[in-house]
Structure formats: structure tokens, C-alpha cells
Design a protein around this motif. Structure first.
Motif, PDB file in Angstrom:
ATOM      1  N   UNK A  24       0.756  -1.105  -0.136  1.00  0.00           N
ATOM      2  CA  UNK A  24       0.096  -0.042  -0.044  1.00  0.00           C
ATOM      3  C   UNK A  24       0.806   1.575  -0.173  1.00  0.00           C
ATOM      4  N   UNK A  25       0.382   2.107  -0.796  1.00  0.00           N
ATOM      5  CA  UNK A  25       1.315   3.425  -0.948  1.00  0.00           C
ATOM      6  C   UNK A  25       2.486   3.568  -1.723  1.00  0.00           C
ATOM      7  N   UNK A  55      -1.845  -6.836   0.148  1.00  0.00           N
ATOM      8  CA  UNK A  55      -0.599  -6.239  -0.443  1.00  0.00           C
ATOM      9  C   UNK A  55       0.376  -7.518  -0.375  1.00  0.00           C
ATOM     10  N   UNK A  56       1.463  -7.431  -1.176  1.00  0.00           N
ATOM     11  CA  UNK A  56       2.528  -8.346  -1.442  1.00  0.00           C
ATOM     12  C   UNK A  56       3.819  -7.659  -1.811  1.00  0.00           C
ATOM     13  N   UNK A  71      -4.087  -1.510  -8.803  1.00  0.00           N
ATOM     14  CA  UNK A  71      -4.726  -1.366  -7.791  1.00  0.00           C
ATOM     15  C   UNK A  71      -5.890  -0.635  -7.575  1.00  0.00           C
ATOM     16  N   UNK A  72      -6.656  -0.642  -6.511  1.00  0.00           N
ATOM     17  CA  UNK A  72      -7.847   0.234  -6.263  1.00  0.00           C
ATOM     18  C   UNK A  72      -7.583   1.576  -6.202  1.00  0.00           C
ATOM     19  N   UNK A  73      -8.269   2.452  -6.892  1.00  0.00           N
ATOM     20  CA  UNK A  73      -8.046   3.993  -6.781  1.00  0.00           C
ATOM     21  C   UNK A  73      -7.811   4.095  -5.156  1.00  0.00           C
ATOM     22  N   UNK A  74      -6.890   5.008  -4.929  1.00  0.00           N
ATOM     23  CA  UNK A  74      -6.492   5.298  -3.433  1.00  0.00           C
ATOM     24  C   UNK A  74      -5.308   4.727  -2.900  1.00  0.00           C
ATOM     25  N   UNK A  84      -2.346   5.352   0.546  1.00  0.00           N
ATOM     26  CA  UNK A  84      -2.349   4.532   1.779  1.00  0.00           C
ATOM     27  C   UNK A  84      -0.886   4.590   2.441  1.00  0.00           C
ATOM     28  N   UNK A  85      -0.660   4.186   3.548  1.00  0.00           N
ATOM     29  CA  UNK A  85       0.598   3.952   4.015  1.00  0.00           C
ATOM     30  C   UNK A  85       0.818   2.578   4.127  1.00  0.00           C
ATOM     31  N   UNK A  86       2.022   2.116   3.883  1.00  0.00           N
ATOM     32  CA  UNK A  86       2.527   0.917   3.835  1.00  0.00           C
ATOM     33  C   UNK A  86       2.401   0.289   5.399  1.00  0.00           C
ATOM     34  N   UNK A  87       2.579   0.949   6.071  1.00  0.00           N
ATOM     35  CA  UNK A  87       2.692   0.502   7.563  1.00  0.00           C
ATOM     36  C   UNK A  87       1.083   0.703   8.331  1.00  0.00           C
ATOM     37  N   UNK A  88       0.233   0.807   7.578  1.00  0.00           N
ATOM     38  CA  UNK A  88      -1.256   1.086   8.158  1.00  0.00           C
ATOM     39  C   UNK A  88      -1.755  -0.183   8.911  1.00  0.00           C
ATOM     40  N   UNK A  89      -2.453   0.163   9.966  1.00  0.00           N
ATOM     41  CA  UNK A  89      -3.096  -0.810  10.803  1.00  0.00           C
ATOM     42  C   UNK A  89      -3.919  -1.765   9.871  1.00  0.00           C
ATOM     43  N   UNK A  90      -3.828  -3.063  10.109  1.00  0.00           N
ATOM     44  CA  UNK A  90      -4.522  -3.940   9.426  1.00  0.00           C
ATOM     45  C   UNK A  90      -6.091  -3.588   9.269  1.00  0.00           C
TER      46      UNK A  90
END
Length: 183
Positions: free
Chosen positions: A31-32, A121-122, A160-163, A167-173
Motif C-alpha cells: 500500500x502506498x 498487499x505483496x 490497484x484500487x484507486x486510493x 495509503x501507508x505501507x504500515x497502516x493498521x490492518x
């Protein structure tokens, strides 16, 4: 057997298998991160890839419950594989590069897979999350395994989905899951 292909666009993996179409939520990269040239974080480079159904790897351990030893061994393999190699889910298959849209910029990255997993994510693979069992069962059900049933996969410029890029790669699950489920 009719021609089968998949398209990854705007957070959806669309599987056209000749007699029908199935849609699966999917993501690629962290993400991000939207630059496909970033190793182990960016999305899979846009282009075309080939899946050989005979190369599908599974650890569908709950099918082996009748044999306790096989069940334990397969379950242990599943746990170790996910702990050491990342969030692979129950199935995976290699994506063989066919044609890159931007070979000069993205041609150095390789070893991508289509797989599932518990987390969004991957490291650049196409991740269908918890829908991997459903997708891979459909792939296997529509396969002839005679060498003529390869699947063409197109990855668009907007996989990927718009947005996703904000996002932050370390966003809470929980935050990622909420964003993922919002349509």
C-alpha cells in the motif's frame, strides 16, 4: 477448451474462462507504493504474463485430514512457508513474463506469482487475498492439463484500487481491511 485470460485493473482480477466471467478483489505491491520499479515493494510491472496451470502449488492441508501424518506434515509446511516466505495463502502459481509494456524501466524485476493470503498487499505479486481457494478451484476446473490451457494475464497501468497510492505501507490492518471492503 475456450481461450482463458485474466485482467488486473483497478483492484479487480477479472477471469474470463470462455463460458463465464469471475471477478476477484486483488492487489499488487505494498500500500502506498505505485512505482513498479521499486524492488520487493512496487506493483507488478504492467504487461502480459502467462500462467501454466500444471505449475499450481497448493498446501490445501485440510483435504488431507483422513491421514493424520500427511495432514500434520502438510500443515507444518503451510505454516513454515507463510512464516518464512510471506503471506502466500493456500495456492500459488508463477507468472511467466510474456511482454512488458515498459521493458527498459521494469524489465529487471521477475519471479512474480498469483497467490492468496490473509493480509492485503505483496512484494509485487498479484494477491487475491482469501479468495485464492475459489479462484484456483475455478482455474483447475476449467483446465485441460494438455499443454494448451495456458492463461494469459494482462496487468494494466492501474492494477490497484484507486486510493492505493495514498495509503501507508504500515497502516493498521483494520484500516486496510476497511478501505479494501469499501466500494
Amino acid at each position: 477448451m475456450s481461450f482463458r485470460y485474466m485482467v488486473l485493473k483497478n483492484g479487480w482480477l477479472i477471469f474470463n474462462y470462455g463460458t463465464g466471467i469471475a471477478n476477484f478483489r486483488a492487489s499488487t505491491g505494498r500500500p502506498g507504493i505505485s512505482d513498479p520499479s521499486i524492488e520487493n515493494m512496487g506493483p507488478i510491472p504492467p504487461g502480459w504474463y502467462i500462467i501454466y496451470p500444471s505449475e499450481i502449488s497448493d498446501v490445501y492441508y485440510w483435504n488431507k485430514k483422513e491421514n493424520v501424518v500427511n495432514y500434520a506434515k502438510t500443515y507444518a509446511h503451510y505454516v513454515v512457508r507463510n512464516a518464512i516466505q510471506g503471506d502466500w495463502g493456500s495456492y500459488r502459481v508463477k507468472l511467466h513474463p510474456y511482454i512488458f509494456k515498459y521493458p527498459g524501466r521494469d524489465g529487471h524485476r521477475s519471479d512474480f506469482f498469483l497467490h492468496g493470503g490473509k493480509n492485503i498487499g505483496s512484494a509485487g505479486c498479484i494477491d487475491v487475498g482469501r479468495k485464492d481457494v475459489e479462484l484456483f478451484n475455478l482455474i483447475q476446473k476449467t483446465s485441460t492439463y494438455d499443454g494448451t490451457d495456458n492463461i494469459l494475464v494482462e496487468v494494466t497501468d492501474t492494477p490497484n484500487k484507486p486510493g492505493w497510492e495514498y495509503l501507508k505501507a504500515n497502516s493498521p490492518i483494520e484500516e486496510l481491511q476497511r478501505w479494501w471492503n469499501d466500494l
